[in-house]
Design a protein around this motif. Structure first.
Motif, PDB file in Angstrom:
ATOM      1  N   ASP A 178       0.834  -1.215   0.000  1.00  0.00           N
ATOM      2  CA  ASP A 178       0.000   0.000   0.000  1.00  0.00           C
ATOM      3  C   ASP A 178       0.863   1.258   0.000  1.00  0.00           C
ATOM      4  N   ILE A 179       0.421   2.256  -0.751  1.00  0.00           N
ATOM      5  CA  ILE A 179       1.035   3.568  -0.603  1.00  0.00           C
ATOM      6  C   ILE A 179       0.164   4.396   0.338  1.00  0.00           C
ATOM      7  N   ILE A 180       0.843   5.240   1.104  1.00  0.00           N
ATOM      8  CA  ILE A 180       0.183   6.014   2.159  1.00  0.00           C
ATOM      9  C   ILE A 180       0.576   7.465   1.960  1.00  0.00           C
ATOM     10  N   LYS A 181      -0.429   8.309   1.743  1.00  0.00           N
ATOM     11  CA  LYS A 181      -0.171   9.703   1.413  1.00  0.00           C
ATOM     12  C   LYS A 181      -0.696  10.629   2.506  1.00  0.00           C
ATOM     13  N   PHE A 182       0.127  11.542   2.962  1.00  0.00           N
ATOM     14  CA  PHE A 182      -0.273  12.585   3.904  1.00  0.00           C
ATOM     15  C   PHE A 182      -0.301  13.913   3.153  1.00  0.00           C
ATOM     16  N   ASP A 183      -1.469  14.563   3.162  1.00  0.00           N
ATOM     17  CA  ASP A 183      -1.597  15.924   2.628  1.00  0.00           C
ATOM     18  C   ASP A 183      -2.236  16.691   3.778  1.00  0.00           C
ATOM     19  N   VAL A 184      -1.461  17.475   4.488  1.00  0.00           N
ATOM     20  CA  VAL A 184      -1.885  17.960   5.804  1.00  0.00           C
ATOM     21  C   VAL A 184      -1.459  19.412   6.063  1.00  0.00           C
ATOM     22  N   GLY A 185      -2.098  20.008   7.050  1.00  0.00           N
ATOM     23  CA  GLY A 185      -1.707  21.346   7.476  1.00  0.00           C
ATOM     24  C   GLY A 185      -2.268  21.649   8.846  1.00  0.00           C
ATOM     25  N   ALA A 186      -1.464  22.246   9.702  1.00  0.00           N
ATOM     26  CA  ALA A 186      -1.903  22.669  11.033  1.00  0.00           C
ATOM     27  C   ALA A 186      -2.120  24.181  11.014  1.00  0.00           C
ATOM     28  N   ASP A 187      -2.999  24.661  11.870  1.00  0.00           N
ATOM     29  CA  ASP A 187      -3.332  26.090  11.920  1.00  0.00           C
ATOM     30  C   ASP A 187      -2.514  26.788  13.007  1.00  0.00           C
ATOM     31  N   VAL A 188      -1.852  27.865  12.633  1.00  0.00           N
ATOM     32  CA  VAL A 188      -1.125  28.688  13.594  1.00  0.00           C
ATOM     33  C   VAL A 188      -1.613  30.123  13.420  1.00  0.00           C
ATOM     34  N   GLN A 189      -2.353  30.615  14.395  1.00  0.00           N
ATOM     35  CA  GLN A 189      -2.855  31.999  14.335  1.00  0.00           C
ATOM     36  C   GLN A 189      -3.639  32.272  13.052  1.00  0.00           C
ATOM     37  N   GLY A 190      -4.379  31.269  12.591  1.00  0.00           N
ATOM     38  CA  GLY A 190      -5.175  31.467  11.389  1.00  0.00           C
ATOM     39  C   GLY A 190      -4.444  31.172  10.090  1.00  0.00           C
ATOM     40  N   TYR A 191      -3.142  30.919  10.160  1.00  0.00           N
ATOM     41  CA  TYR A 191      -2.351  30.605   8.966  1.00  0.00           C
ATOM     42  C   TYR A 191      -2.122  29.097   8.911  1.00  0.00           C
ATOM     43  N   GLY A 192      -2.175  28.538   7.698  1.00  0.00           N
ATOM     44  CA  GLY A 192      -2.099  27.091   7.608  1.00  0.00           C
ATOM     45  C   GLY A 192      -1.128  26.610   6.562  1.00  0.00           C
ATOM     46  N   ALA A 193      -0.336  25.631   6.943  1.00  0.00           N
ATOM     47  CA  ALA A 193       0.554  24.969   5.988  1.00  0.00           C
ATOM     48  C   ALA A 193      -0.262  24.089   5.056  1.00  0.00           C
ATOM     49  N   ASP A 194       0.366  23.668   3.990  1.00  0.00           N
ATOM     50  CA  ASP A 194      -0.194  22.689   3.054  1.00  0.00           C
ATOM     51  C   ASP A 194       0.998  21.921   2.512  1.00  0.00           C
ATOM     52  N   ILE A 195       1.228  20.740   3.076  1.00  0.00           N
ATOM     53  CA  ILE A 195       2.412  19.949   2.711  1.00  0.00           C
ATOM     54  C   ILE A 195       1.989  18.504   2.447  1.00  0.00           C
ATOM     55  N   ALA A 196       2.755  17.796   1.641  1.00  0.00           N
ATOM     56  CA  ALA A 196       2.427  16.392   1.371  1.00  0.00           C
ATOM     57  C   ALA A 196       3.694  15.551   1.218  1.00  0.00           C
ATOM     58  N   ARG A 197       3.597  14.341   1.723  1.00  0.00           N
ATOM     59  CA  ARG A 197       4.660  13.344   1.575  1.00  0.00           C
ATOM     60  C   ARG A 197       4.010  11.972   1.404  1.00  0.00           C
ATOM     61  N   THR A 198       4.737  11.052   0.769  1.00  0.00           N
ATOM     62  CA  THR A 198       4.190   9.728   0.470  1.00  0.00           C
ATOM     63  C   THR A 198       5.103   8.626   1.004  1.00  0.00           C
ATOM     64  N   PHE A 199       4.480   7.579   1.515  1.00  0.00           N
ATOM     65  CA  PHE A 199       5.189   6.448   2.115  1.00  0.00           C
ATOM     66  C   PHE A 199       4.651   5.160   1.492  1.00  0.00           C
ATOM     67  N   ALA A 200       5.394   4.091   1.633  1.00  0.00           N
ATOM     68  CA  ALA A 200       4.887   2.788   1.172  1.00  0.00           C
ATOM     69  C   ALA A 200       5.146   1.772   2.264  1.00  0.00           C
ATOM     70  N   LEU A 201       4.163   0.889   2.440  1.00  0.00           N
ATOM     71  CA  LEU A 201       4.316  -0.185   3.416  1.00  0.00           C
ATOM     72  C   LEU A 201       4.912  -1.377   2.672  1.00  0.00           C
ATOM     73  N   GLY A 202       6.215  -1.455   2.683  1.00  0.00           N
ATOM     74  CA  GLY A 202       6.894  -2.458   1.851  1.00  0.00           C
ATOM     75  C   GLY A 202       6.945  -1.974   0.413  1.00  0.00           C
ATOM     76  N   GLU A 203       7.471  -2.812  -0.442  1.00  0.00           N
ATOM     77  CA  GLU A 203       7.696  -2.442  -1.846  1.00  0.00           C
ATOM     78  C   GLU A 203       6.375  -2.059  -2.527  1.00  0.00           C
ATOM     79  N   PRO A 204       6.271  -0.820  -3.075  1.00  0.00           N
ATOM     80  CA  PRO A 204       5.024  -0.444  -3.753  1.00  0.00           C
ATOM     81  C   PRO A 204       4.932  -1.093  -5.130  1.00  0.00           C
ATOM     82  N   GLY A 205       3.728  -1.080  -5.695  1.00  0.00           N
ATOM     83  CA  GLY A 205       3.512  -1.642  -7.027  1.00  0.00           C
ATOM     84  C   GLY A 205       4.131  -0.776  -8.119  1.00  0.00           C
ATOM     85  N   ASP A 206       4.164  -1.330  -9.333  1.00  0.00           N
ATOM     86  CA  ASP A 206       4.803  -0.637 -10.450  1.00  0.00           C
ATOM     87  C   ASP A 206       4.116   0.683 -10.796  1.00  0.00           C
ATOM     88  N   ALA A 207       2.786   0.718 -10.731  1.00  0.00           N
ATOM     89  CA  ALA A 207       2.076   1.946 -11.115  1.00  0.00           C
ATOM     90  C   ALA A 207       2.447   3.094 -10.176  1.00  0.00           C
TER      91      ALA A 207
END
Lengths: 404, 404
Positions: A256-285
């Motif tokens: 499985d691939i596992i994707k985080f697209d997340v942001g925390a709020d600081v004083q009304g301002y928010g990040a928007d960041i993303a990173r991807t992980f795989a649980l063991g070897e991911p598939g070819d696609a």
């Protein structure tokens, strides 16, 4: 002067300049973000309880005229006694306030409405504006497209002598260039978001669900900071990539691939960041998608800097991604300005149609998301501060597809 | 049939009956809550990213006609393959979707918009409605006052042959009576909210801040459930009672009263409960407020039941509170219906003007909030299910002012 006061002064100055340049007499904010942007005072009725137009902020072109903040009496009880450059106008709600020690000179003792009235703040605005030096025919920019239909109709009805213009492009122009206060909030939001993402990644194991990872992210972010809103935690585990209010019950399985697209709020301002992980070897696609996205993403990170058209960054990024293994990649934009927007993405965009040229003190996101049926989501997203000479990357985490 | 399918069938039946009774041809939902209410499918673009009118749900009076759910292609990728009684119409966003394994027959391959388009869903609605058997002059109820001004104007422009009516009273009438599914969610939300409140109370000690208690509540609630939104945690410590996006830095000191007014989200349904604590012996003003509120609150809890006018409960509660020590208590309402509303409070209200008579299966809140300058907030709020013979109290925590 502290960072926030300096920010508000800068915003007011630039707003007045913009009104002068556009031949407008006043600028009215009616969304949660723009009321806060102009006044420095967030409305919890708008941020938390999502009541539209529960507060207004008005800035006038006239350099000698104070701005106005219209807010409910209940919320206004928490405002600082003086907000530099602002007059505060309050309106009563259904909520009783008592003054057993005689601390207030202005206690409201009239009849209260029986329940929330969606036009209560607007009524206060309509009573206040005519005394603010706006004569018949004055042109006022307001968030016409974004405010409720009822509010828009009442504005025209209650203030028939004013002329109206759409304020959205003015707020886009103002908000795209960040002050030192804003850069500090976004920098902290990015750092907290990366910390909370990293904390949640510790929970990745066979059997974990997206809801569990999202909860882990939220808990870690809440430990570090109490923002205006929860912002977002769009996490996918395995093939189901749709953003979810109710998360998929799918439990992580090898590959499985596992994707985080997340942001925390600081004083009304928010990040928007993303990173991807795989649980063991991911598939070819998934591997093929990542192999195509990564060089395009990295090329855009190199390109971003002052004087560069956002459309040129988009064109180059698309070209690299398409020739690196995703010939049909068909995304509308590859990034955006970032700041106050509760929708996260805000204009201007790294897109074919955007005519914006990057300038110092803009904070932008570069993103290369892939969503594939039967695959899931592969995504990298970074926040960048445009500097005098290029850009500063606010993210510290690796952009690699991390296999766990 | 499961609880949720049964709920949706019940909502559709009642909506069609109401349209018949009111002589209306269709009902359009355009808010996050009402799209979910009619279709059972929440839009994350509306709940999390707060984009207005990113999805629509339409129910027709004609008993033989399927309802319509309009949702973006990206979100719709997560929908069940079949939603009983609904046709699904999707519209493309800026987000590319790939289909490397040829799993979809309907893959969008046209030109994507470069960025979020606030009228994309509306354009899909305007294209879909004319084929739905609505002839010229058909009267359609829509959330006119609540939708954005731009959407309201476009509706009239794109569908000039339809006539429009305000849908808000219809949704109030429908939503006030809960189905078994809704009662189950509200019951669970109340239980989780009490658990999380109790967890946060463990942290009350000299020096604690409202922000720290709010974070403790949120973390405990998130551990139990991942809802559509964070709902709210309006917590005051000491004299500063204003609701806050940025919490007061005040640290709890002996004699401070500490008020929790909180709710956790369960499947889009949110509790609204309140309890008050004191760090050591509270001051006389707080004690006097509590001594006045409590008998009024308890009297209302006894009164609530089927056939009772909400205005009569309000009148009696106000009378008891005023003669028990707060002669000038001046609140607009003493409770409300509770359910999906992101604003928490929803109509009908326990107020002087409300003409609603309580019925079985309504879920309501009874609340007696006091806010005093120099005192802080003292508040009790309970959730009640109206039964055939009286009411069932969903709260289990003591209503006492607990001295810690």
């Amino acid at each position: 002067m502290n960072l926030k006061d300096n920010h508000l002064l800068n915003v007011a100055d630039r707003a007045k300049d913009l009104l002068e340049r556009e031949g407008l007499d006043a600028l009215i904010a009616s969304s949660a973000e723009n009321v806060y942007y102009l006044s420095g005072q967030p409305s919890v009725f708008m941020y938390t309880f999502r009541m539209s137009e529960a507060a207004f902020a008005v800035v006038f072109r006239d350099p000698g005229r104070n701005s106005i903040l219209i807010m409910s009496e209940f919320e206004a009880s928490g405002l600082p006694e003086v907000i530099p450059g602002f007059d505060i106008v309050t309106y009563p709600q259904w909520i009783d306030l008592d003054d057993p020690f005689g601390m207030r000179k202005d206690l409201f003792t009239g009849e209260r409405p029986d329940a929330p009235r969606p036009d209560a703040a607007l009524a206060a605005l309509a009573e206040t504006l005519p005394a603010s030096g706006l004569t018949a025919g004055a042109v006022v920019a307001a968030e016409l497209g974004g405010m409720r239909g009822g509010t828009r109709a009442l504005l025209a009805e209650r203030l028939p002598l004013l002329r109206w213009a759409e304020a959205a492009p003015l707020f886009t122009a103002l908000r795209a260039r960040k002050t030192g206060f804003e850069i500090a909030q976004l920098r902290e939001s990015c750092a907290i978001s990366e910390e909370a993402l990293s904390a949640a990644v510790q929970d990745i194991a066979a059997g974990v669900t997206a809801a569990e990872l999202a909860a882990a992210f939220r808990i870690a972010a809440t430990r570090r900071c109490f923002g205006f809103s929860e912002r977002f935690a769009t996490i996918s585990v395995g093939p189901q990539f749709a953003p979810a209010s109710v998360y998929s019950p799918h439990r992580a399985a090898p590959g499985d691939i596992i994707k985080f697209d997340v942001g925390a709020d600081v004083q009304g301002y928010g990040a928007d960041i993303a990173r991807t992980f795989a649980l063991g070897e991911p598939g070819d696609a998934a591997k093929r998608a990542y192999a195509a996205l990564r060089p395009g993403h990295d090329r855009m990170l190199e390109l971003v800097g002052p004087g560069v058209p956002m459309a040129a960054v988009f064109a180059e990024g698309m070209q690299v991604i398409r020739r690196s293994g995703l010939p049909d990649y068909n995304r509308g934009h590859l990034g955006h300005s970032i700041g106050l927007a509760l929708a996260t993405e805000e204009a201007p965009f790294f897109s074919a149609a955007d005519t914006t040229v990057l300038e110092p003190n803009m904070v932008v996101c570069i993103e290369t998301p892939y969503y594939g049926y039967g695959v899931g989501s592969v995504m990298i997203e970074d926040m960048l501060l445009i500097t005098e000479n290029g850009n500063e990357r606010l993210n510290k985490l690796t952009r690699d597809l991390v296999v766990l």
